[in-house]
Enzyme design. Structure first.
Site, PDB file in Angstrom:
ATOM      1  N   LYS A  37      36.216  76.235 -79.125  1.00  0.00           N
ATOM      2  CA  LYS A  37      35.425  76.586 -80.317  1.00  0.00           C
ATOM      3  C   LYS A  37      33.932  76.647 -79.968  1.00  0.00           C
ATOM      4  CE  LYS A  37      38.690  77.000 -83.327  1.00  0.00           C
ATOM      5  NZ  LYS A  37      38.997  78.305 -83.895  1.00  0.00           N
ATOM      6  N   SER A  62      34.924  74.595 -86.198  1.00  0.00           N
ATOM      7  CA  SER A  62      35.471  73.295 -86.601  1.00  0.00           C
ATOM      8  C   SER A  62      34.419  72.216 -86.454  1.00  0.00           C
ATOM      9  CB  SER A  62      36.657  72.968 -85.688  1.00  0.00           C
ATOM     10  OG  SER A  62      37.029  71.625 -85.847  1.00  0.00           O
ATOM     11  N   TYR A 111      40.479  72.122 -76.915  1.00  0.00           N
ATOM     12  CA  TYR A 111      40.436  72.850 -78.185  1.00  0.00           C
ATOM     13  C   TYR A 111      38.991  72.942 -78.688  1.00  0.00           C
ATOM     14  CZ  TYR A 111      40.542  73.554 -83.235  1.00  0.00           C
ATOM     15  OH  TYR A 111      40.284  74.010 -84.507  1.00  0.00           O
TER      16      TYR A 111
HETATM   17  P1  NAD Z   1      47.350  78.342 -88.270  1.00  0.00           P
HETATM   18  O1  NAD Z   1      47.970  78.059 -86.954  1.00  0.00           O
HETATM   19  O2  NAD Z   1      48.102  78.023 -89.498  1.00  0.00           O
HETATM   20  O3  NAD Z   1      46.892  79.868 -88.345  1.00  0.00           O
HETATM   21  C1  NAD Z   1      46.489  80.596 -87.206  1.00  0.00           C
HETATM   22  C2  NAD Z   1      47.210  81.929 -87.260  1.00  0.00           C
HETATM   23  O4  NAD Z   1      46.801  82.714 -86.137  1.00  0.00           O
HETATM   24  C3  NAD Z   1      48.735  81.777 -87.149  1.00  0.00           C
HETATM   25  O5  NAD Z   1      49.337  82.578 -88.143  1.00  0.00           O
HETATM   26  C4  NAD Z   1      49.065  82.319 -85.749  1.00  0.00           C
HETATM   27  O6  NAD Z   1      50.338  82.913 -85.712  1.00  0.00           O
HETATM   28  C5  NAD Z   1      47.944  83.306 -85.537  1.00  0.00           C
HETATM   29  N1  NAD Z   1      47.551  83.545 -84.135  1.00  0.00           N
HETATM   30  C6  NAD Z   1      47.277  82.622 -83.193  1.00  0.00           C
HETATM   31  N2  NAD Z   1      46.891  83.228 -82.062  1.00  0.00           N
HETATM   32  C7  NAD Z   1      46.904  84.566 -82.302  1.00  0.00           C
HETATM   33  C8  NAD Z   1      46.580  85.703 -81.533  1.00  0.00           C
HETATM   34  N3  NAD Z   1      46.171  85.601 -80.271  1.00  0.00           N
HETATM   35  N4  NAD Z   1      46.703  86.915 -82.097  1.00  0.00           N
HETATM   36  C9  NAD Z   1      47.131  87.050 -83.390  1.00  0.00           C
HETATM   37  N5  NAD Z   1      47.448  86.002 -84.168  1.00  0.00           N
HETATM   38  C10 NAD Z   1      47.330  84.776 -83.622  1.00  0.00           C
HETATM   39  O7  NAD Z   1      45.938  77.580 -88.273  1.00  0.00           O
HETATM   40  P2  NAD Z   1      44.933  77.352 -89.480  1.00  0.00           P
HETATM   41  O8  NAD Z   1      44.990  75.918 -89.840  1.00  0.00           O
HETATM   42  O9  NAD Z   1      45.116  78.380 -90.512  1.00  0.00           O
HETATM   43  O10 NAD Z   1      43.559  77.574 -88.728  1.00  0.00           O
HETATM   44  C11 NAD Z   1      42.890  78.822 -88.733  1.00  0.00           C
HETATM   45  C12 NAD Z   1      41.654  78.714 -87.853  1.00  0.00           C
HETATM   46  O11 NAD Z   1      40.832  77.664 -88.330  1.00  0.00           O
HETATM   47  C13 NAD Z   1      41.972  78.384 -86.394  1.00  0.00           C
HETATM   48  O12 NAD Z   1      41.102  79.133 -85.578  1.00  0.00           O
HETATM   49  C14 NAD Z   1      41.678  76.909 -86.291  1.00  0.00           C
HETATM   50  O13 NAD Z   1      41.283  76.545 -84.994  1.00  0.00           O
HETATM   51  C15 NAD Z   1      40.527  76.765 -87.277  1.00  0.00           C
HETATM   52  N6  NAD Z   1      40.416  75.406 -87.829  1.00  0.00           N
HETATM   53  C16 NAD Z   1      41.488  74.853 -88.473  1.00  0.00           C
HETATM   54  C17 NAD Z   1      41.396  73.551 -88.963  1.00  0.00           C
HETATM   55  C18 NAD Z   1      42.558  72.894 -89.665  1.00  0.00           C
HETATM   56  O14 NAD Z   1      42.534  71.699 -89.857  1.00  0.00           O
HETATM   57  N7  NAD Z   1      43.584  73.616 -90.079  1.00  0.00           N
HETATM   58  C19 NAD Z   1      40.198  72.825 -88.816  1.00  0.00           C
HETATM   59  C20 NAD Z   1      39.128  73.439 -88.176  1.00  0.00           C
HETATM   60  C21 NAD Z   1      39.241  74.731 -87.688  1.00  0.00           C
HETATM   61  C1  UD1 Z   2      42.374  66.221 -86.173  1.00  0.00           C
HETATM   62  C2  UD1 Z   2      41.886  66.726 -84.838  1.00  0.00           C
HETATM   63  C3  UD1 Z   2      40.732  67.690 -85.089  1.00  0.00           C
HETATM   64  C4  UD1 Z   2      41.205  68.830 -86.006  1.00  0.00           C
HETATM   65  C5  UD1 Z   2      41.740  68.215 -87.304  1.00  0.00           C
HETATM   66  C6  UD1 Z   2      42.287  69.231 -88.268  1.00  0.00           C
HETATM   67  C7  UD1 Z   2      42.376  64.915 -83.242  1.00  0.00           C
HETATM   68  C8  UD1 Z   2      41.794  63.832 -82.401  1.00  0.00           C
HETATM   69  N1  UD1 Z   2      41.480  65.581 -84.019  1.00  0.00           N
HETATM   70  O1  UD1 Z   2      41.276  65.639 -86.830  1.00  0.00           O
HETATM   71  O2  UD1 Z   2      40.244  68.218 -83.882  1.00  0.00           O
HETATM   72  O3  UD1 Z   2      40.113  69.698 -86.298  1.00  0.00           O
HETATM   73  O4  UD1 Z   2      42.798  67.299 -86.975  1.00  0.00           O
HETATM   74  O5  UD1 Z   2      43.408  69.860 -87.737  1.00  0.00           O
HETATM   75  O6  UD1 Z   2      43.560  65.192 -83.219  1.00  0.00           O
HETATM   76  N2  UD1 Z   2      45.867  59.176 -89.160  1.00  0.00           N
HETATM   77  C9  UD1 Z   2      46.729  58.107 -89.298  1.00  0.00           C
HETATM   78  N3  UD1 Z   2      48.065  58.330 -89.180  1.00  0.00           N
HETATM   79  C10 UD1 Z   2      48.599  59.567 -88.945  1.00  0.00           C
HETATM   80  C11 UD1 Z   2      47.697  60.669 -88.815  1.00  0.00           C
HETATM   81  C12 UD1 Z   2      46.341  60.429 -88.918  1.00  0.00           C
HETATM   82  O7  UD1 Z   2      46.288  56.969 -89.503  1.00  0.00           O
HETATM   83  O8  UD1 Z   2      49.824  59.716 -88.836  1.00  0.00           O
HETATM   84  C13 UD1 Z   2      44.428  58.964 -89.330  1.00  0.00           C
HETATM   85  C14 UD1 Z   2      43.603  59.320 -88.107  1.00  0.00           C
HETATM   86  O9  UD1 Z   2      43.500  58.243 -87.219  1.00  0.00           O
HETATM   87  C15 UD1 Z   2      42.262  59.714 -88.750  1.00  0.00           C
HETATM   88  C16 UD1 Z   2      42.666  60.299 -90.105  1.00  0.00           C
HETATM   89  O10 UD1 Z   2      43.979  59.799 -90.368  1.00  0.00           O
HETATM   90  O11 UD1 Z   2      41.483  58.567 -88.965  1.00  0.00           O
HETATM   91  C17 UD1 Z   2      42.680  61.807 -90.145  1.00  0.00           C
HETATM   92  O12 UD1 Z   2      43.500  62.282 -89.080  1.00  0.00           O
HETATM   93  P1  UD1 Z   2      43.909  63.829 -88.935  1.00  0.00           P
HETATM   94  O13 UD1 Z   2      44.466  64.323 -90.214  1.00  0.00           O
HETATM   95  O14 UD1 Z   2      44.760  63.964 -87.712  1.00  0.00           O
HETATM   96  O15 UD1 Z   2      42.531  64.586 -88.733  1.00  0.00           O
HETATM   97  P2  UD1 Z   2      41.368  64.327 -87.648  1.00  0.00           P
HETATM   98  O16 UD1 Z   2      41.671  63.224 -86.727  1.00  0.00           O
HETATM   99  O17 UD1 Z   2      40.078  64.243 -88.391  1.00  0.00           O
END
Ligand code: NAD
Ligand code: UD1
Length: 337
Positions: free
Chosen positions: A152, A124, A148
Site C-alpha cells: 500500500k 489503509s 501488505y
Molecule cells: P475484497 O477482497 O473483499 O475485495 C477485493 C476485490 O478485488 C475482490 O473481489 C477480488 O476478487 C478482487 N481482485 C483482487 N485482485 C484482483 C486483480 N488483480 N484484478 C481484478 N480483481 C482483483 O477486499 P475489500 O475488503 O473490499 O478491500 C478492498 C480494498 O480496500 C483492498 O485494496 C484492500 O487492501 C483495501 N482495504 C481494505 C480494508 C478492510 O478492512 N477490508 C482495510 C484497508 C484497506
Molecule cells: C487487521 C490487519 C490490518 C487490516 C485490518 C482490516 C493485522 C495485524 N492487521 O487490523 O492490516 O487493515 O485488519 O482488514 O492483521 N482481535 C481479537 N480476537 C480476534 C480478532 C481480533 O481479540 O479473533 C482483536 C485484535 O487483537 C485487535 C482488534 O481485535 O485488537 C481488531 O482486530 P482486527 O479486526 O483483526 O483488525 P486490525 O488488527 O486492526
C-alpha cells in the site's frame, strides 16, 4: 460520471457500487473473483433494480483494462482490487507485490493511454505502522510493518511521483481504518468463507453458534479495559466517503490523502458487549496472548476529511453489529455464496 470499479465485486467495492449508482453515476465492475463470487453481481442487481455492467478480468491485463476504459467511456477509476490478508502477505510477498503494486501500475498505464487521470485508491491505516501519537492524522509518519502494508505504501509513493510529474492527475488516497458491517439488505457484506481473522466477523460467528468462543488477543494493553482499541467504521459510511472523495477530486488536482474513520476508538470488549446487546446472545471469551503485529490502539483524526469532503461517518456501533449479524445470518440461510 462513468466509473470503473476494480475489485468492485469485493466487500467494500460492492457497497461503493450501490452508493455511487444510487447517486446517479454509471459504474462498471472489473473483478477476477479471486476473493469474491460472481453471484455478488446478481445481488447488486437486486438491490439496485438493474444489472451492473461487469467484466471478469485482472488489473494486470493492461490491454483489457485499456479496452474497458475506452469502451465504457470511463471518466474516473476507483481502485479496490488487491489482496488484503496480512498473514498471507508474509507467506507470499511476491504475490502481494505482483497483485497490488504491479496491478496498480498496469491500471495506471491503461489510464494514461486513455488520458484518464482521475483515481480514488483504497489505501489503509496500516501505512502508519505503530502510532507515535493518537489520533492519527494524515501527516503522521508512515512505516509499513508487513508486505501488505508495504504494498500500500509503495502504491502511495508511486501515486505521489505521478502527481509530481503531471499536474493533470486528480488522485485521492483513502486510508481506511476498520471497515465493518453490511448493507441494510443483508445480501452483500464481508465474505465469510474461511474462519475469519478479523474481530467483527469472528464475533458474529460466535454469536451465531458457528464458533465456540472468541479469542481475545491480550487484555494487558495500556487501554481503558486492557484490550485492543480500533476505529471501526460502517462500510456504508466508508462507501459514502468514496462518493465525497470523488466529487472533491473532480474539483481539485494533485494527490489528496484522507483518513476514513469515525475518529473514535472502541475496544474489543466494547464491541463484544455491543454485539451481545444486538444479538441477545452471550459471547464466550478466552483471553490469550497478544497477536504478533498488533498495536494497542489505532484511531483516526478525521478533521481533514470532514472539512474537505464535507463527509462524516454517522452510523453507530449498534448498526455495525446488527448489519453484520443480519448479513451473516442471511449468508448461511440463503446460501448466498
Ligand atoms: P475484497 O477482497 O473483499 O475485495 C477485493 C476485490 O478485488 C475482490 O473481489 C477480488 O476478487 C478482487 N481482485 C483482487 N485482485 C484482483 C486483480 N488483480 N484484478 C481484478 N480483481 C482483483 O477486499 P475489500 O475488503 O473490499 O478491500 C478492498 C480494498 O480496500 C483492498 O485494496 C484492500 O487492501 C483495501 N482495504 C481494505 C480494508 C478492510 O478492512 N477490508 C482495510 C484497508 C484497506
Ligand atoms: C487487521 C490487519 C490490518 C487490516 C485490518 C482490516 C493485522 C495485524 N492487521 O487490523 O492490516 O487493515 O485488519 O482488514 O492483521 N482481535 C481479537 N480476537 C480476534 C480478532 C481480533 O481479540 O479473533 C482483536 C485484535 O487483537 C485487535 C482488534 O481485535 O485488537 C481488531 O482486530 P482486527 O479486526 O483483526 O483488525 P486490525 O488488527 O486492526
Amino acid at each position: 460520471m462513468n466509473i470503473l470499479l476494480t475489485g468492485g465485486a469485493g466487500y467494500i467495492g460492492s457497497h461503493a457500487a450501490v452508493v455511487l449508482t444510487e447517486a446517479g453515476h454509471q459504474v462498471v465492475i472489473l473483478d477476477n473473483f479471486c476473493n469474491s463470487q460472481l453471484s455478488v453481481l446478481e445481488r447488486l442487481a437486486k438491490i439496485l433494480g438493474k444489472p451492473v455492467p461487469f467484466v471478469e478480468g485482472d488489473t494486470r491485463d493492461t490491454e483489457l483494462v485499456r479496452k474497458i476504459l475506452k469502451n465504457y467511456k470511463i471518466d474516473a477509476v476507483m481502485h479496490f482490487a488487491g489482496l488484503k490478508a496480512v498473514g498471507q502477505s508474509v507467506q507470499k510477498p511476491i504475490d502481494y507485490f505482483d497483485n497490488n503494486v504491479a496491478g496498480t501500475i498496469s491500471l495506471l498505464q491503461a489510464m494514461r493511454a486513455n488520458n484518464i487521470k482521475m483515481l480514488v485508491f483504497s489505501s489503509s491505516a496500516t501505512v502508519y505502522g505503530a502510532p507515535q501519537y493518537l489520533p492519527l492524522d494524515e501527516n503522521h509518519p508512515t512505516q509499513a510493518i508487513n508486505p501488505y502494508g508495504r504494498s500500500k505504501l509503495h502504491i502511495e509513493e508511486i501515486l505521489s511521483d505521478i502527481e509530481a510529474s503531471d499536474s493533470n492527475w486528480h488522485i485521492a488516497c483513502l486510508r481506511y481504518f476498520n471497515p465493518v458491517g453490511a448493507h441494510e439488505s443483508g445480501i452483500i457484506g464481508e465474505n465469510p468463507n474461511d474462519t475469519p481473522n478479523n474481530l467483527m466477523p469472528y464475533i458474529a460467528q460466535v454469536a451465531l453458534g458457528r464458533l465456540p468462543y472468541l479469542n481475545v488477543y491480550g487484555n494487558d494493553y495500556d487501554t481503558l479495559d486492557g484490550t485492543g482499541v480500533r476505529d471501526f467504521i460502517h462500510v456504508m459510511d466508508l462507501a459514502e466517503g468514496h462518493l465525497a472523495a470523488l466529487s472533491f477530486i473532480n474539483q481539485k488536482s494533485g494527490l489528496n490523502i484522507f483518513n476514513l474513520g469515525t475518529g473514535k476508538g472502541s475496544s474489543v470488549l466494547e464491541m463484544v458487549k455491543a454485539f451481545e446487546g444486538v444479538s441477545g446472545k452471550s459471547i464466550p471469551l478466552r483471553v490469550t496472548n497478544r497477536r504478533t503485529g498488533d498495536v494497542a490502539a489505532c484511531y483516526a483524526r478525521v478533521d481533514k476529511s470532514s472539512t474537505d469532503l464535507s463527509w462524516k461517518a454517522t452510523r453507530t456501533i449498534q448498526e455495525m453489529c446488527s448489519s453484520t449479524l443480519n448479513f451473516q445470518k442471511n449468508y448461511k440461510c440463503n446460501n448466498l455464496s
